[in-house]
Write an enzyme that holds these catalytic residues in place. Structure first.
Site, mmCIF file in Angstrom:
data_model
loop_
_atom_site.group_PDB
_atom_site.id
_atom_site.type_symbol
_atom_site.label_atom_id
_atom_site.label_comp_id
_atom_site.label_asym_id
_atom_site.label_seq_id
_atom_site.Cartn_x
_atom_site.Cartn_y
_atom_site.Cartn_z
ATOM 1 C CE1 TYR A 161 40.508 41.600 -26.950
ATOM 2 C CE2 TYR A 161 40.045 40.395 -29.100
ATOM 3 C CZ TYR A 161 40.947 40.502 -27.879
ATOM 4 O OH TYR A 161 42.361 39.949 -27.917
ATOM 5 C CD GLU B 250 44.120 42.806 -26.208
ATOM 6 O OE1 GLU B 250 44.219 41.547 -26.347
ATOM 7 O OE2 GLU B 250 44.280 43.412 -25.257
#
Lengths: 292, 361
Positions: free
Chosen positions: B100, B183
């Site tokens: 992530y 992101e």
């Protein structure tokens, strides 16, 4: 007082614009009323040599600083140029910069504030109404008629809601030491923590009203940082998630920064939280009874 | 404004971050020429502006033989009430590990915050709660165009070094695109290298113009109309229309409606210096919402001219009852104008809200 007093010489950038001109008039009317210096110079590139309400206008901040003793600046320039104005004032050595301008892109604000920090000066705002120390100094657009000198500090992310609370306090006979609107954007210069530190060093301020709203957790960080008795009010308990409530910074994101959890955390720290603005004066009175 | 997945992926692909081979289609037939490139097994992802689309049935697996049928099925679906107009058909990756990576604006430090964890693919909020130690953070300096190598080493820890350039490139995207959030989740390693399997970009609403967007797609039709007049407007589900000046005061008025047991139909902040025409547009806009039974106008400010506000309210001439609290310059004139026309005026925000809740009940 925090940030300045009667002796503070103020510079206004965007002096010849509609907003700048109007508020130079009001700021100097207040300065005259309290015997302060008020706005001593204005800046608008290309308009040097003009006058606004008798205040001389310069092309650059540097030129204005050469002719006048200035320690604070108020910025009314449009969003696209406002970050540049902050950096110009910081470079020229102005210590306190109040940025009224709304809609500045966040990346511009981040850069301007990091730059100002490097130059050792503090930025209030952007997207804020400025500050007012009753009887001493007004920098920005707050309606001075509502204020009363006293010993309660007020810090707020909002404009008109601040006036509402100040009006309630004044009607209840509770005067204010300094009222600071820190701004409704996600990135602002002075946060609750910074202003509370100043209030902590200010002998006049005995208690602080902290007016917050949804988004982020700056209110809790502030409450944690101070020994002063504080009262809080948080707007936006009815705000739906992921919707911007007027202020760019008033948004509940990823389940964070909602009013209920903010209020719960403040209460856990022992901070009384008003459920509506009209309750604030009574809670302030209770604080004085318990602490002073 | 949130970009759609394919838009976000195009942006990061241009910045040099590998993304799976994919094709945007607007009908099932448009899939045919791409079947060869997509291989035996691929993913069909509905491009709708809602969160949680996977769980809502917006992502389907497909193959060479059933791809067209499955695409037809997905085009026929509604995802959380939204029709599927575009589908991203994407190659499936041979995933070895999921990471992530995100960059956001940190309010406390007033700087970009970069988060990286080797426990990717899952909900980051859950990881943050259950294993906060698994998330590595660095705060960047917004005055620098690049992240220094030591920060990248701190973020990576024992993760593969080939992820480093992805972090540098995403940071450049974050700066250049005026992002509030950039992101990649999951960022995956495969035998062929590192890929951004999914990407999310939110562009600052205050920078849409310079980023080349003429409209903010996150807004409803009425919210767009409000924006044209310079209002901040949010639609809610109740029966009491709310008009105020300033975001904080307007929010506080909404909250007070809840406090007295009512429910607000909207939030409309007219902004500073409300002239009669702006007020008229505001009242008409709120009055045009079918569920609105009554409108509260709560305007406060040293420079708000009450006679202008009164003129605007009267000119709007809407069928619903309008209850007014006004404080500012020319208060007496404004009050006289409104009371002559039979409008109800009350002195405090508690009083106007209480009254409106009674009327709406």
């Amino acid at each position: 007082m925090i940030y300045g007093d009667k002796k503070t010489g103020v510079l206004v950038q965007g002096a010849t614009g509609k907003q700048g001109e109007f508020h130079i008039g009001l700021m100097n009317a207040y300065a005259q009323q309290v015997g302060g210096r008020g706005v001593v110079a204005g800046v608008t590139p290309g308009k040097g040599g003009k006058e606004v309400h008798g205040v001389p206008v310069y092309n650059t901040v540097k030129e204005a600083m050469r002719d006048h003793d200035i320690s604070a600046g108020v910025i009314f320039v449009p969003a696209a140029a406002a970050a540049d104005s902050i950096m110009e004032e910081a470079t020229a050595g102005i210590q306190t910069i109040v940025a009224i301008t709304e809609h500045i892109p966040v990346h511009d604000t981040m850069k301007a504030i990091a730059y100002a920090e490097m130059e050792g000066c503090c930025v209030i705002g952007p997207n804020c109404p400025g500050l007012l120390s009753p009887g001493e100094l007004k920098m920005g657009i707050m309606p001075s008629g509502l204020f009363l000198p006293g010993n309660v500090g007020v810090i707020s992310r909002s404009g008109t809601l601040t006036y509402e609370v100040v009006d309630e306090l004044t009607r209840a006979g509770i005067g204010q030491s300094t009222v600071v609107g820190i701004g409704g954007d996600p990135v602002i210069g002075q946060t609750f923590v910074d202003v509370l530190e100043r209030f902590g060093n200010d002998p006049q301020t005995k208690a602080v009203v902290l007016i917050g709203e949804v988004g982020g957790n700056l209110e809790e960080e502030g409450a944690k940082s101070t020994d002063l008795p504080i009262v809080s009010y948080i707007a936006g308990i009815s705000a739906p998630p992921d919707k911007r409530m007027g202020h760019a910074g008033a948004i509940v994101e990823g389940g964070e920064g909602d009013a209920r959890s903010k209020i719960a955390r403040l209460k856990k720290m022992g901070v009384p939280v008003a459920s509506r603005p009209s309750e604030i004066p009574q809670i302030v009175r209770n604080l004085f009874r318990d602490h002073c | 404004m949130k970009l759609r997945e394919y838009e976000a992926k195009n942006v990061i692909k241009e910045a040099g971050i590998p993304v799976p081979a994919g094709f945007l289609i607007r009908s099932a037939d448009e899939l045919i020429p791409h079947l060869g490139a997509l291989g035996d097994s691929f993913v069909l992802k509905a491009q709708v502006d809602v969160g949680g689309r996977g769980k809502a049935g917006g992502i389907l697996m497909a193959g060479r033989t059933d791809g067209i049928t499955i695409a037809q099925e997905l085009f026929g679906r509604q995802i959380k009430g939204l029709p599927v107009k575009e589908i991203l058909a994407e190659q499936r990756l041979d995933i070895q590990h999921e990471y992530y990576l995100s960059i956001t604006v940190d309010r406390s430090s007033r700087r970009p915050l970069i988060l990286f964890t080797e426990a990717g693919g899952v909900d980051i909020e859950i990881t943050a709660k259950e294993h906060p130690e698994a998330i590595r953070k660095v705060i960047a300096n917004p005055l620098m165009r690049e992240i220094p190598p030591f920060m990248i080493r701190e973020l990576l820890g024992t993760a593969p070094k080939e992820i480093g350039p992805v972090i540098s490139k995403l940071y450049r995207v974050f700066l250049e695109k005026d992002a509030l959030l950039a992101e990649i989740n999951p960022l995956v390693t495969t035998p062929k290298g590192v890929y951004a399997a999914d990407a999310k970009l939110i562009v600052d609403d205050n920078a849409l113009g310079r980023q080349g967007f003429s409209v903010n797609r996150d807004l409803t039709e009425r919210e767009c109309e409000a924006e044209k007049h310079g209002f901040s407007y949010v639609e809610l589900t109740g029966t009491i229309g709310v008009i105020g000046n300033g975001a904080g005061l307007t929010m506080s008025t909404l909250d007070l409606i809840g406090f007295y047991g009512g429910s607000a139909a909207n939030f409309l902040d007219v902004g500073g210096g409300a002239e009669s025409e702006r007020v008229m547009h505001a009242v008409r806009l709120v009055g045009s919402v079918p569920s609105v039974k009554v409108i509260v106008v709560n305007l406060l400010g040293g420079i708000t001219k009450c006679d202008e506000v009164a003129k605007g309210i009267i000119a709007a001439a809407i069928p619903q009852k309008v209850i007014v609290r006004l404080a500012g310059t020319n208060e007496a004139e404004g009050r006289a104008m409104l009371s002559e026309k039979g409008y109800e005026m009350l002195d405090t925000m508690d009083l106007v809200v209480k009254k409106a809740v009674e009327v709406a009940a």
